[in-house]
Design an enzyme around this catalytic site. Structure first.
Site, PDB file in Angstrom:
ATOM      1  N   ILE A   1       0.856  -1.189   0.000  1.00  0.00           N
ATOM      2  CA  ILE A   1       0.000   0.000   0.000  1.00  0.00           C
ATOM      3  C   ILE A   1       0.889   1.235   0.000  1.00  0.00           C
ATOM      4  CG2 ILE A   1      -1.733   1.281   1.322  1.00  0.00           C
ATOM      5  CD1 ILE A   1      -2.819  -1.443   2.241  1.00  0.00           C
ATOM      6  N   LEU A   2       0.665   2.119  -0.964  1.00  0.00           N
ATOM      7  CA  LEU A   2       1.476   3.345  -1.047  1.00  0.00           C
ATOM      8  C   LEU A   2       1.033   4.317   0.046  1.00  0.00           C
ATOM      9  CD1 LEU A   2       1.325   3.795  -4.943  1.00  0.00           C
ATOM     10  CD2 LEU A   2       3.312   3.027  -3.613  1.00  0.00           C
TER      11      LEU A   2
ATOM     12  N   ASN B   1      -4.637   1.722 -10.751  1.00  0.00           N
ATOM     13  CA  ASN B   1      -4.517   0.364 -10.209  1.00  0.00           C
ATOM     14  C   ASN B   1      -5.543  -0.526 -10.887  1.00  0.00           C
ATOM     15  OD1 ASN B   1      -3.710  -1.767  -8.447  1.00  0.00           O
ATOM     16  ND2 ASN B   1      -5.501  -1.363  -7.151  1.00  0.00           N
TER      17      ASN B   1
ATOM     18  N   HIS C   1      -7.784  -3.976 -10.038  1.00  0.00           N
ATOM     19  CA  HIS C   1      -8.192  -4.835  -8.931  1.00  0.00           C
ATOM     20  C   HIS C   1      -9.126  -5.921  -9.469  1.00  0.00           C
ATOM     21  CE1 HIS C   1      -8.864  -5.934  -4.773  1.00  0.00           C
ATOM     22  NE2 HIS C   1     -10.146  -6.032  -5.055  1.00  0.00           N
TER      23      HIS C   1
ATOM     24  N   GLU D   1      -8.576  -8.651 -17.514  1.00  0.00           N
ATOM     25  CA  GLU D   1      -7.717  -7.571 -17.003  1.00  0.00           C
ATOM     26  C   GLU D   1      -6.761  -7.091 -18.090  1.00  0.00           C
ATOM     27  OE1 GLU D   1      -5.796  -8.080 -13.159  1.00  0.00           O
ATOM     28  OE2 GLU D   1      -7.288  -9.539 -12.562  1.00  0.00           O
TER      29      GLU D   1
END
Ligand code: GAR
Length: 193
Positions: A97-98, A112, A114, A179
């Site tokens: 996690i940034l 991102n 997901h 994706e």
């Protein structure tokens, strides 16, 4: 700073932790004339990421950052991004996690992917939870990254039907195929292409 597409492609970094199949599809996309991005840096928090092989194969600079101390790792990553004039980041199976500060310094420039239909099933072990919950559909989402996990503005989603005999593994495979198509589409969409 707004994102813009001039005659040059936008220098992009892809962050990975594992297999890197989305990285591979993004590299292929980036080589197309219509792509607004070029991939100039691969960042991994895991020295054993299988995806790092694509750096070698496609001659893209790849770097591993030790995440034992996140704040130090992030400082080093930011230096590397600056050094390579990176202006856009795609998270592709990056399992760290940034920090808020990191996200702030690249505001509106981090995407991102997901493997669920957000806002449902944020976080880890997505496919296991979806199957346990007897869902009939799942899918994938490309979204902007903000300071809350898997909660930034949604760009595109693709629905995938779940069969009775699907397992987390078969579902993951089916969704990954989608994706690989969705991420490039979402990039074209945010650049109005
Ligand atoms: C992908 O399914 C991606 O959506 C997911 O990890 C996989 C990475 O596969 N990301 C997350 O779960 C982020 N929370 P890949 O390494 O083959 O691209």
């Amino acid at each position: 700073m707004a994102l813009s597409v001039g005659s040059k492609k936008i220098k992009t970094a892809v962050f990975i932790s594992g297999t890197g199949s989305n990285l591979k599809s993004l590299i292929k996309f980036s080589k197309l004339k219509k792509s607004p991005i070029s991939i100039n840096l691969i960042v991994s928090n895991n020295p054993k990421s299988k995806g790092l092989k694509y750096g070698k194969r496609f001659k893209i600079k790849s770097k591993f950052f030790n995440y034992k101390k996140k704040s130090i790792a992030e400082k080093k990553i930011i230096l590397e991004l600056k050094k390579n004039k990176i202006n856009f980041i795609c998270l592709a199976g990056f399992m760290k996690i940034l920090s808020k500060n990191f996200i702030k310094s690249f505001k509106g420039k981090i995407l991102n992917i997901h493997p669920s239909l957000l806002p449902r099933f944020k976080g880890l072990n997505t496919h296991e939870r979806v199957i346990k919950n007897n869902e009939t559909y799942s899918g994938c989402t490309v979204h902007f990254v903000n300071s809350k996990l898997d909660s930034g503005k949604i760009i595109l989603q693709k629905k995938v039907k779940i069969n009775k005999n699907d397992t987390p593994r078969t579902l993951s495979k089916k969704i990954l195929i989608q994706e690989h198509k969705l991420y490039p589409k979402a990039i074209l969409k945010i650049f109005n292409l």
